[in-house]
Design an enzyme around this catalytic site. Sequence first.
Site, mmCIF file in Angstrom:
data_model
loop_
_atom_site.group_PDB
_atom_site.id
_atom_site.type_symbol
_atom_site.label_atom_id
_atom_site.label_comp_id
_atom_site.label_asym_id
_atom_site.label_seq_id
_atom_site.Cartn_x
_atom_site.Cartn_y
_atom_site.Cartn_z
ATOM 1 N N ASP A 130 -5.635 -9.133 -1.504
ATOM 2 C CA ASP A 130 -5.309 -9.443 -2.904
ATOM 3 C C ASP A 130 -3.828 -9.328 -3.258
ATOM 4 O O ASP A 130 -3.427 -9.690 -4.367
ATOM 5 C CB ASP A 130 -6.157 -8.547 -3.850
ATOM 6 C CG ASP A 130 -5.965 -7.048 -3.583
ATOM 7 O OD1 ASP A 130 -6.924 -6.275 -3.772
ATOM 8 O OD2 ASP A 130 -4.856 -6.641 -3.172
ATOM 9 N N HIS A 145 -6.478 -8.369 7.362
ATOM 10 C CA HIS A 145 -7.421 -9.471 7.157
ATOM 11 C C HIS A 145 -6.755 -10.662 6.482
ATOM 12 O O HIS A 145 -7.424 -11.486 5.863
ATOM 13 C CB HIS A 145 -8.625 -8.978 6.325
ATOM 14 C CG HIS A 145 -9.481 -8.006 7.073
ATOM 15 N ND1 HIS A 145 -10.419 -7.210 6.477
ATOM 16 C CD2 HIS A 145 -9.515 -7.679 8.388
ATOM 17 C CE1 HIS A 145 -11.006 -6.436 7.376
ATOM 18 N NE2 HIS A 145 -10.481 -6.701 8.543
ATOM 19 N N THR A 215 -12.488 2.552 1.632
ATOM 20 C CA THR A 215 -13.166 1.653 2.562
ATOM 21 C C THR A 215 -14.473 2.284 3.022
ATOM 22 O O THR A 215 -14.569 3.488 3.218
ATOM 23 C CB THR A 215 -12.289 1.304 3.785
ATOM 24 O OG1 THR A 215 -13.026 0.422 4.658
ATOM 25 C CG2 THR A 215 -11.839 2.524 4.559
HETATM 26 P P1 OAD Z 1 -16.637 -2.180 0.900
HETATM 27 O O1 OAD Z 1 -17.154 -2.855 -0.319
HETATM 28 O O2 OAD Z 1 -17.428 -2.238 2.171
HETATM 29 O O3 OAD Z 1 -16.419 -0.616 0.582
HETATM 30 C C1 OAD Z 1 -15.733 -0.226 -0.598
HETATM 31 C C2 OAD Z 1 -15.547 1.281 -0.525
HETATM 32 O O4 OAD Z 1 -14.711 1.669 -1.615
HETATM 33 C C3 OAD Z 1 -16.839 2.064 -0.635
HETATM 34 O O5 OAD Z 1 -16.871 3.073 0.365
HETATM 35 C C4 OAD Z 1 -16.749 2.692 -2.033
HETATM 36 O O6 OAD Z 1 -17.379 3.964 -2.066
HETATM 37 C C5 OAD Z 1 -15.267 2.827 -2.205
HETATM 38 N N1 OAD Z 1 -14.805 2.832 -3.597
HETATM 39 C C6 OAD Z 1 -15.359 2.216 -4.665
HETATM 40 N N2 OAD Z 1 -14.605 2.430 -5.775
HETATM 41 C C7 OAD Z 1 -13.551 3.204 -5.368
HETATM 42 C C8 OAD Z 1 -12.421 3.763 -6.030
HETATM 43 N N3 OAD Z 1 -12.223 3.567 -7.342
HETATM 44 N N4 OAD Z 1 -11.546 4.510 -5.303
HETATM 45 C C9 OAD Z 1 -11.748 4.717 -3.970
HETATM 46 N N5 OAD Z 1 -12.798 4.201 -3.278
HETATM 47 C C10 OAD Z 1 -13.679 3.464 -3.983
HETATM 48 O O7 OAD Z 1 -15.152 -2.741 1.139
HETATM 49 P P2 OAD Z 1 -14.266 -2.581 2.444
HETATM 50 O O8 OAD Z 1 -14.505 -1.272 3.121
HETATM 51 O O9 OAD Z 1 -12.870 -2.897 2.054
HETATM 52 O O10 OAD Z 1 -13.654 -8.114 5.479
HETATM 53 O O11 OAD Z 1 -14.826 -3.766 3.386
HETATM 54 C C11 OAD Z 1 -14.192 -3.957 4.631
HETATM 55 C C12 OAD Z 1 -14.194 -5.433 4.927
HETATM 56 O O12 OAD Z 1 -15.520 -5.965 4.820
HETATM 57 C C13 OAD Z 1 -13.380 -6.277 3.960
HETATM 58 O O13 OAD Z 1 -12.022 -6.312 4.289
HETATM 59 C C14 OAD Z 1 -14.011 -7.640 4.159
HETATM 60 C C15 OAD Z 1 -15.461 -7.221 4.103
HETATM 61 O O14 OAD Z 1 -16.255 -8.160 4.685
HETATM 62 C C16 OAD Z 1 -13.352 -9.447 5.622
HETATM 63 O O15 OAD Z 1 -13.353 -10.193 4.675
HETATM 64 C C17 OAD Z 1 -13.009 -9.856 7.010
#
Ligand code: OAD
Length: 271
Positions: A130, A145, A215
Amino acid sequence: MKDTRNSDDSLEKAIALAGEAIRGARSIVVLTGSGVSAESAIPTFREAHEALVDDEGNTMSALWAEFDPQTLATPEAFDRDPEMVTRWYDWRRLKCLEAEPNQGHLALAEIERRTRDRGGAFTLLTQNVDGLHQRAGSGRVIELHGSIMSWRCSRTGRRTEIPGDAFETYPPLHPETGDPLRPGVVWFGEALPPDAIDTAMHTLASCDLFVSIGTSSVVYPAAGFIHLAREAGARTIEVNPDATPISGAIDIALRGKSGEVLPVLVEKLGS
Ligand code: OAD
């Protein structure tokens, strides 16, 4: 997953410990995921979202959920329906442009500044596309990514300037090659940018502090970075309201939202 949510005082203590670790670190590697942008009203990928209503009254989560990222973020989906995929990604691009960096992004940029000012090394590895870390002032951002802000010819890979507002046609066409443009993000089944991976590998191999923020730690290779950092002897911190599969390997767990926890962490760094 056991809930290791801190109570307030233990969160306070954990933040103080994390502040000490940051102040004393020689080389810090931070890994962020979509959770760090959640407080900028950009939905995460794997959580059920309460409706995030944008200014046209669209609930982003509804629009977002209607197009499941896991099925759309693939070369096959693009080949099958380049119009729908590019329309969805352009909608997300514009939402990202409308979003503002939140206090968590800004705090991370400040931690980077202070670390560098005292001669420490700092690398921010992000899974997010983003562009909010850069807009918050972070200097060294490695986009594992890719970026939704860069688009390229789907046949030749040639990049091109893109408009600040919506494309006029879907799929948008490269002005020289005439072939459909695709977003410069990594799709499922695609390799991560080699230079991003190289940077991640050598910074992890030499860091003494690893901080995972926002994450779910389920998508590799990023989900495995903590183990590389621990092999290098690094201490580890996780900032996440919920526990994740790596929480058991974390030294300091900050169970809270990054937009709330990271600014307090910056205060702990003193002047
Ligand atoms: P996810 O949606 O899998 O995980 C989001 C994480 O953020 C979760 O563990 C939540 O608990 C946490 N979270 C939510 N709100 C939060 C806040 N305010 N502060 C801190 N943490 C918070 O997203 P990602 O882990 O980024 O890949 O997903 C990894 C990858 O999977 C992405 O980059 C994307 C997706 O498919 C590709 O597009 C290749």
